[in-house]
Each structure stands twice: as C-alpha cells, then as structure tokens.
Design a protein around this motif. Structure first.
Motif, PDB file in Angstrom:
ATOM      1  N   TYR A 117     -15.162  -6.313 -32.495  1.00 36.39           N
ATOM      2  CA  TYR A 117     -14.925  -7.702 -32.851  1.00 36.39           C
ATOM      3  C   TYR A 117     -16.262  -8.390 -33.116  1.00 36.39           C
ATOM      4  O   TYR A 117     -17.170  -8.343 -32.299  1.00 36.39           O
ATOM      5  CB  TYR A 117     -14.176  -8.435 -31.725  1.00 36.39           C
ATOM      6  CG  TYR A 117     -13.923  -9.882 -32.059  1.00 36.39           C
ATOM      7  CD1 TYR A 117     -13.023 -10.215 -33.058  1.00 36.39           C
ATOM      8  CD2 TYR A 117     -14.596 -10.912 -31.418  1.00 36.39           C
ATOM      9  CE1 TYR A 117     -12.792 -11.537 -33.411  1.00 36.39           C
ATOM     10  CE2 TYR A 117     -14.381 -12.240 -31.753  1.00 36.39           C
ATOM     11  CZ  TYR A 117     -13.472 -12.545 -32.752  1.00 36.39           C
ATOM     12  OH  TYR A 117     -13.255 -13.858 -33.093  1.00 36.39           O
ATOM     13  N   PHE A 120     -18.561 -13.702 -36.020  1.00 36.46           N
ATOM     14  CA  PHE A 120     -19.037 -14.291 -37.273  1.00 36.46           C
ATOM     15  C   PHE A 120     -18.287 -13.759 -38.490  1.00 36.46           C
ATOM     16  O   PHE A 120     -18.441 -14.260 -39.595  1.00 36.46           O
ATOM     17  CB  PHE A 120     -20.539 -14.033 -37.434  1.00 36.46           C
ATOM     18  CG  PHE A 120     -21.341 -14.639 -36.338  1.00 36.46           C
ATOM     19  CD1 PHE A 120     -21.546 -16.010 -36.292  1.00 36.46           C
ATOM     20  CD2 PHE A 120     -21.855 -13.860 -35.316  1.00 36.46           C
ATOM     21  CE1 PHE A 120     -22.265 -16.588 -35.263  1.00 36.46           C
ATOM     22  CE2 PHE A 120     -22.575 -14.432 -34.279  1.00 36.46           C
ATOM     23  CZ  PHE A 120     -22.777 -15.794 -34.258  1.00 36.46           C
TER      24      PHE A 120
ATOM     25  N   ALA B   8     -22.011 -16.032 -26.913  1.00 36.87           N
ATOM     26  CA  ALA B   8     -22.310 -16.165 -28.345  1.00 36.87           C
ATOM     27  C   ALA B   8     -21.323 -17.151 -28.956  1.00 36.87           C
ATOM     28  O   ALA B   8     -20.216 -17.318 -28.442  1.00 36.87           O
ATOM     29  CB  ALA B   8     -22.184 -14.802 -29.032  1.00 36.87           C
ATOM     30  N   TYR B   9     -21.739 -17.816 -30.011  1.00 35.59           N
ATOM     31  CA  TYR B   9     -20.775 -18.655 -30.721  1.00 35.59           C
ATOM     32  C   TYR B   9     -21.134 -18.826 -32.186  1.00 35.59           C
ATOM     33  O   TYR B   9     -22.279 -18.707 -32.591  1.00 35.59           O
ATOM     34  CB  TYR B   9     -20.615 -20.040 -30.068  1.00 35.59           C
ATOM     35  CG  TYR B   9     -21.877 -20.781 -29.726  1.00 35.59           C
ATOM     36  CD1 TYR B   9     -22.378 -20.759 -28.427  1.00 35.59           C
ATOM     37  CD2 TYR B   9     -22.567 -21.535 -30.688  1.00 35.59           C
ATOM     38  CE1 TYR B   9     -23.543 -21.454 -28.092  1.00 35.59           C
ATOM     39  CE2 TYR B   9     -23.716 -22.235 -30.357  1.00 35.59           C
ATOM     40  CZ  TYR B   9     -24.204 -22.190 -29.070  1.00 35.59           C
ATOM     41  OH  TYR B   9     -25.341 -22.876 -28.739  1.00 35.59           O
ATOM     42  N   ASP B  10     -20.088 -19.069 -32.938  1.00 34.43           N
ATOM     43  CA  ASP B  10     -20.190 -19.429 -34.344  1.00 34.43           C
ATOM     44  C   ASP B  10     -20.159 -20.958 -34.370  1.00 34.43           C
ATOM     45  O   ASP B  10     -19.128 -21.565 -34.041  1.00 34.43           O
ATOM     46  CB  ASP B  10     -18.980 -18.843 -35.072  1.00 34.43           C
ATOM     47  CG  ASP B  10     -18.973 -19.170 -36.553  1.00 34.43           C
ATOM     48  OD1 ASP B  10     -19.638 -20.147 -36.958  1.00 34.43           O
ATOM     49  OD2 ASP B  10     -18.282 -18.467 -37.300  1.00 34.43           O
ATOM     50  N   ASP B  13     -17.650 -24.653 -36.790  1.00 33.37           N
ATOM     51  CA  ASP B  13     -16.597 -25.656 -36.605  1.00 33.37           C
ATOM     52  C   ASP B  13     -16.879 -26.655 -35.496  1.00 33.37           C
ATOM     53  O   ASP B  13     -15.969 -27.358 -35.044  1.00 33.37           O
ATOM     54  CB  ASP B  13     -15.253 -24.951 -36.357  1.00 33.37           C
ATOM     55  CG  ASP B  13     -14.809 -24.148 -37.576  1.00 33.37           C
ATOM     56  OD1 ASP B  13     -15.221 -24.494 -38.697  1.00 33.37           O
ATOM     57  OD2 ASP B  13     -14.060 -23.173 -37.403  1.00 33.37           O
ATOM     58  N   HIS B  55     -25.852 -21.291 -34.825  1.00 31.76           N
ATOM     59  CA  HIS B  55     -25.117 -20.251 -34.090  1.00 31.76           C
ATOM     60  C   HIS B  55     -25.905 -19.736 -32.895  1.00 31.76           C
ATOM     61  O   HIS B  55     -27.107 -19.963 -32.796  1.00 31.76           O
ATOM     62  CB  HIS B  55     -24.814 -19.092 -35.036  1.00 31.76           C
ATOM     63  CG  HIS B  55     -24.300 -19.531 -36.358  1.00 31.76           C
ATOM     64  ND1 HIS B  55     -23.095 -20.181 -36.495  1.00 31.76           N
ATOM     65  CD2 HIS B  55     -24.835 -19.465 -37.610  1.00 31.76           C
ATOM     66  CE1 HIS B  55     -22.907 -20.473 -37.773  1.00 31.76           C
ATOM     67  NE2 HIS B  55     -23.954 -20.054 -38.468  1.00 31.76           N
ATOM     68  N   ALA B  56     -25.224 -18.996 -32.027  1.00 28.87           N
ATOM     69  CA  ALA B  56     -25.915 -18.351 -30.900  1.00 28.87           C
ATOM     70  C   ALA B  56     -25.423 -16.926 -30.741  1.00 28.87           C
ATOM     71  O   ALA B  56     -24.224 -16.659 -30.796  1.00 28.87           O
ATOM     72  CB  ALA B  56     -25.675 -19.127 -29.615  1.00 28.87           C
ATOM     73  N   LEU B  57     -26.387 -16.032 -30.570  1.00 32.06           N
ATOM     74  CA  LEU B  57     -26.066 -14.627 -30.278  1.00 32.06           C
ATOM     75  C   LEU B  57     -26.206 -14.366 -28.786  1.00 32.06           C
ATOM     76  O   LEU B  57     -25.633 -13.410 -28.268  1.00 32.06           O
ATOM     77  CB  LEU B  57     -27.012 -13.699 -31.052  1.00 32.06           C
ATOM     78  CG  LEU B  57     -26.979 -13.843 -32.566  1.00 32.06           C
ATOM     79  CD1 LEU B  57     -28.149 -13.091 -33.200  1.00 32.06           C
ATOM     80  CD2 LEU B  57     -25.660 -13.312 -33.112  1.00 32.06           C
ATOM     81  N   ASN B  84     -11.563 -17.995 -30.685  1.00 32.49           N
ATOM     82  CA  ASN B  84     -12.132 -16.813 -31.354  1.00 32.49           C
ATOM     83  C   ASN B  84     -13.585 -16.970 -31.780  1.00 32.49           C
ATOM     84  O   ASN B  84     -14.230 -15.982 -32.101  1.00 32.49           O
ATOM     85  CB  ASN B  84     -11.325 -16.488 -32.613  1.00 32.49           C
ATOM     86  CG  ASN B  84     -10.012 -15.849 -32.271  1.00 32.49           C
ATOM     87  OD1 ASN B  84      -9.838 -15.342 -31.170  1.00 32.49           O
ATOM     88  ND2 ASN B  84      -9.087 -15.868 -33.209  1.00 32.49           N
ATOM     89  N   ASP B  85     -14.084 -18.206 -31.823  1.00 32.59           N
ATOM     90  CA  ASP B  85     -15.466 -18.393 -32.284  1.00 32.59           C
ATOM     91  C   ASP B  85     -16.466 -18.559 -31.142  1.00 32.59           C
ATOM     92  O   ASP B  85     -17.630 -18.887 -31.381  1.00 32.59           O
ATOM     93  CB  ASP B  85     -15.572 -19.543 -33.297  1.00 32.59           C
ATOM     94  CG  ASP B  85     -14.926 -20.822 -32.812  1.00 32.59           C
ATOM     95  OD1 ASP B  85     -14.518 -20.875 -31.636  1.00 32.59           O
ATOM     96  OD2 ASP B  85     -14.838 -21.770 -33.609  1.00 32.59           O
ATOM     97  N   ILE B  86     -16.020 -18.331 -29.905  1.00 32.55           N
ATOM     98  CA  ILE B  86     -16.934 -18.308 -28.754  1.00 32.55           C
ATOM     99  C   ILE B  86     -16.625 -17.040 -27.964  1.00 32.55           C
ATOM    100  O   ILE B  86     -15.459 -16.744 -27.704  1.00 32.55           O
ATOM    101  CB  ILE B  86     -16.761 -19.538 -27.832  1.00 32.55           C
ATOM    102  CG1 ILE B  86     -16.877 -20.850 -28.640  1.00 32.55           C
ATOM    103  CG2 ILE B  86     -17.778 -19.522 -26.691  1.00 32.55           C
ATOM    104  CD1 ILE B  86     -16.656 -22.113 -27.802  1.00 32.55           C
ATOM    105  N   ALA B  87     -17.649 -16.268 -27.618  1.00 32.19           N
ATOM    106  CA  ALA B  87     -17.425 -15.023 -26.878  1.00 32.19           C
ATOM    107  C   ALA B  87     -18.338 -14.958 -25.666  1.00 32.19           C
ATOM    108  O   ALA B  87     -19.542 -15.191 -25.774  1.00 32.19           O
ATOM    109  CB  ALA B  87     -17.681 -13.819 -27.783  1.00 32.19           C
ATOM    110  N   HIS B 123     -21.460 -19.783 -44.321  1.00 33.76           N
ATOM    111  CA  HIS B 123     -21.662 -20.510 -43.058  1.00 33.76           C
ATOM    112  C   HIS B 123     -22.613 -19.771 -42.111  1.00 33.76           C
ATOM    113  O   HIS B 123     -22.889 -20.266 -41.020  1.00 33.76           O
ATOM    114  CB  HIS B 123     -20.322 -20.697 -42.336  1.00 33.76           C
ATOM    115  CG  HIS B 123     -19.331 -21.530 -43.088  1.00 33.76           C
ATOM    116  ND1 HIS B 123     -19.643 -22.780 -43.575  1.00 33.76           N
ATOM    117  CD2 HIS B 123     -18.049 -21.301 -43.455  1.00 33.76           C
ATOM    118  CE1 HIS B 123     -18.585 -23.279 -44.199  1.00 33.76           C
ATOM    119  NE2 HIS B 123     -17.609 -22.403 -44.147  1.00 33.76           N
ATOM    120  N   HIS B 124     -23.065 -18.581 -42.516  1.00 37.79           N
ATOM    121  CA  HIS B 124     -23.814 -17.726 -41.581  1.00 37.79           C
ATOM    122  C   HIS B 124     -25.161 -17.260 -42.090  1.00 37.79           C
ATOM    123  O   HIS B 124     -25.780 -16.383 -41.481  1.00 37.79           O
ATOM    124  CB  HIS B 124     -22.944 -16.521 -41.184  1.00 37.79           C
ATOM    125  CG  HIS B 124     -21.662 -16.949 -40.565  1.00 37.79           C
ATOM    126  ND1 HIS B 124     -20.448 -16.700 -41.138  1.00 37.79           N
ATOM    127  CD2 HIS B 124     -21.420 -17.658 -39.443  1.00 37.79           C
ATOM    128  CE1 HIS B 124     -19.497 -17.243 -40.380  1.00 37.79           C
ATOM    129  NE2 HIS B 124     -20.054 -17.816 -39.358  1.00 37.79           N
TER     130      HIS B 124
END
Lengths: 240, 240
Positions: A117, A120, B8-10, B13, B55-57, B84-87, B123-124
């Motif tokens: 998964y 991004f 991590a996050y995208d 949004d 973003h953050a990895l 789904n955009d934060i892990a 966006h990335h």
C-alpha cells in the motif's frame, strides 16, 4: 471540419467520462473547454465511456467545428484552458466520415495492482491486502484470450453483442506491481474490472482456476469475483 | 504512558498539519482517531508543522494516555481507523521526559521536481516548465550547507533563532526528476521552499549564483526566488 483528439485524464475527481446527476464528468469539462476556445458550442463523441475513478492515458474523441485552427493551436489552447487533471496529447484533422466510437478496431486497457500500500498512489493503483499466487493468475489471465462470449464478465445491454475477441490478455510482475494488459475489439461495461476481480480471487485461492472456463462457457455472472477497484484501471490506447 | 508515533501522510486534502478556520488539519484527524481508540481525549505534540499540501514520509509526534495497549495493538488500530491518506508507521513507548518538538536533533526534507508534467503525480511532485541548468543548481545547493543565519530564506518569528546548521544540502538528477535533500538541526517556516525557489530561479538563469551568498550574508528576503510549490515537499525523517 472534423478533428480527432487524443487525451489523458486522472479520473479521481470525476463521476466518470459522462456527467451524472450527482457530479461532473470529463466530457462536460472537455466540451466546455473546446466551446470556449472555438467560441461556438462543440460536442464530442468519445471512443467509449470510462467509469467513475477510472483513468485514461490515451482516450480518443472526435468533434466538429467551423473554427479552422491549426492542430498545434488547438493543442496549445486545450492545454492552456483544460484543468490540471486532463491533458490533450494530440490533435489531427480527420475525414468527416471518421467516427471515434463506431470505427474503433481495438482498445487497450491496463490494470495496475500494487504489492504494498502506497498512500501517495491510492487513487492510481489498486492494492490487494492478500498474498497472490502469480503463476496461477498468469494461467487464469491467459485462459481469457481469444474469442468468447464475455456476457458473464460484463453488464448486459440489450441488442449489444457480448462476443468479443481478446487479442491479448497478459499479466506481468515487477518488484512492486502486478500489471494486466488487455487488448480486444471491444469491452463490455465492467468487463475488465470483473475479469481482474475474478483472477485476483483465483490468485488468493478463493476461487478455482476452472471458474474462468465455467464463466466463459455458461456466461454465469454469479460465479465471477468481486469487481476490482476503479483506481487501478487505465484506458491506454484506442486503435482505428 | 507516553508513546512516540511515526507516521506518513499525503497532505493534498488538508489545510496543513494544523487545522485552520477554513479546513481540517492532519493533527485533528490524528487526535480524533487516537481518542476514539483510547476512549479518552488524546492530544499530540508533533516535531513541527507542515504547510498546506506538504507531505510526510516520517513525521513524529508523542502523546500521553492511560490506555496501556501494546505498541502493535496501537499500530493496528491506528491503521484500521485512520483515513487512507494517513498511515501509522511505528509506535514505541518512550520516557515521560521525551518531547517530540523540543528534543529534535535533526530533520530531513526532500523536494521533488519532475522534468515532465505527469497529471497523475501533480499533487506529489513539483513541475517547472523551463529548462534548468543542473550544474549551477548543484553549486547553488552546495553553497547553503553549513551554519548560517537563514533569516533571508524564512519567515521571521520573534525570539526564534534563525541561525541553523544545514548538515546536508544536495541535489541529484535522475532520468525523470531533480531531487533535493536537506538535513538540518532545524528549519524556519517556508525555508525549504524558499531555498528551492531561489535555486530554481538560478537554474533558469533568472537569478545569478551569487544571490545565495548575498541572502546568507545580508538576510535580504527581497532577493529570494519565488517560494516553490508545496506538492514537491516531503518531511522525510526526524532524529532525536
């Protein structure tokens, strides 16, 4: 003058190619942009629709206009006025008899499944949170090749033929992804996602390999796997 | 019990790490999810904020709770309930004296510029529609390394020190991208995007290479290039 336009889009923020009551379709944006550039109302005829969340790398449409701009001028103007998630790739003048839907000879779809998964990439690839048996999935994918009645894998629309020829049905594995390629003379609605869903269920061990033959022979929709997610699907190319 | 969470996050949004009047921040979503899992109100302290669209990895925060779940149970629960955009990547128990902001020793940011516009990556990654001189950009990037007063590249906040040590400031080129890596003991607000914007303007020939020395010597904010777009920026790692 009739033009043939090849274009790409990210389907994430649209209700599909066609506008729906509950949201904007790519077609509407394209027609509004073309009309704004040509200063006259322009309608497009595409090679076919794509569903909500499905992407295109090389969708094709035709449109008629009295505005005799050069193909390069059209291309530049389109990429100036289209939103960032739709890109014009090529514009050419075609014969008035050319029809973007009726004259399709082949289409290519690819379907991308990520092994891990990646938040991004969540709108641009599918992710299956189960181990998959690559070898058996290759066998299942190969079984679909050829001329068959694909009714069991599609949504039946009255009077529309369900016998299609799948020229290529293949699966490759990379370090990070499984990538399906399907080339056919036509596809039924949901056909690719239904085939992929069934192959994935075979790869997970949830369905036997033989289910492919059963669905192709008996057109039994109750046997197919879960329709796979739209975000992994790309309309890659259309041939005429 | 105090926990350290790496996540991590995208940022696409969100209005940034912190919620704003006009929209949701990542922090709010994280706190609501943690509170729901722990069944008590939980607040987080992060290593620092990130701006809208960044973003953050490997962002880090700490939080306190009476709920003594195992680290693995926290990790599983977080990844079940987070969007789904934060892990969540890692959870560990830390000493009550650990502080996710005060105890940072180093942070790493990367900034990604694509050579060609890719609508699926818009966006990335950042895209610069001009030819860039890689060699001069490498020189400009290297000049920033070391201990300097970075006030000219940041937004000044009263009483906050503006002298930082940039341990690594480097640029690599791949077939498809330019990738900047910056490791420092601290970063001012907008500092990375301001440095990248200036380096890009040097690479385009809009600013001379010497502007870097002038900004570092005179802290002259009027000399810096345009702040680069947030979508290319990733908080990669935080050290303690």
């Amino acid at each position: 003058m009739r033009y043939k336009l090849t274009f790409a889009y990210d389907g994430t923020d649209y209700q599909g190619f066609q506008s729906q009551k509950n949201g904007l379709g790519i077609q509407t944006v394209l027609e509004e942009t073309l009309s704004k550039i040509a200063k006259e109302k322009i309608e497009v005829v595409a090679s076919g629709r794509t569903d909500k969340g499905v992407h295109a790398l090389g969708q094709v449409c035709h449109f008629d206009t009295l505005n005799k701009m050069s193909c390069n001028a059209w291309l530049r103007a389109l990429n100036t006025y289209l939103p960032n998630d739709i890109a014009a790739l090529d514009v050419e003048v075609v014969d008035d008899a050319f029809h973007a839907r009726f004259h399709v000879t082949k289409k290519c779809y690819v379907y991308v499944i990520a092994k891990d998964y990646n938040l991004f990439r969540r709108h641009h690839e599918a992710y299956i949170p189960y181990p998959l048996d690559f070898e058996v999935m290759v066998e299942a994918t190969k079984k679909l090749e050829g001329t068959h009645d694909f009714k069991g894998f599609g949504v039946y629309v009255e009077h529309k033929p369900t016998i299609k020829t799948l020229f290529q049905s293949s699966l490759e594995e990379t370090d990070t992804h499984y990538i399906f390629t399907f080339i056919a003379d036509g596809f039924l609605k949901y056909m690719v996602r239904s085939m992929v869903g069934t192959i994935v269920d075979i790869g997970r061990g949830k369905l036997p390999l033989s289910v492919i033959d059963i669905i192709l022979e008996n057109q039994d929709r109750t046997k197919v796997g879960k329709t796979s997610a739209p975000e992994g699907l790309y309309l890659k190319q259309v041939w005429y």
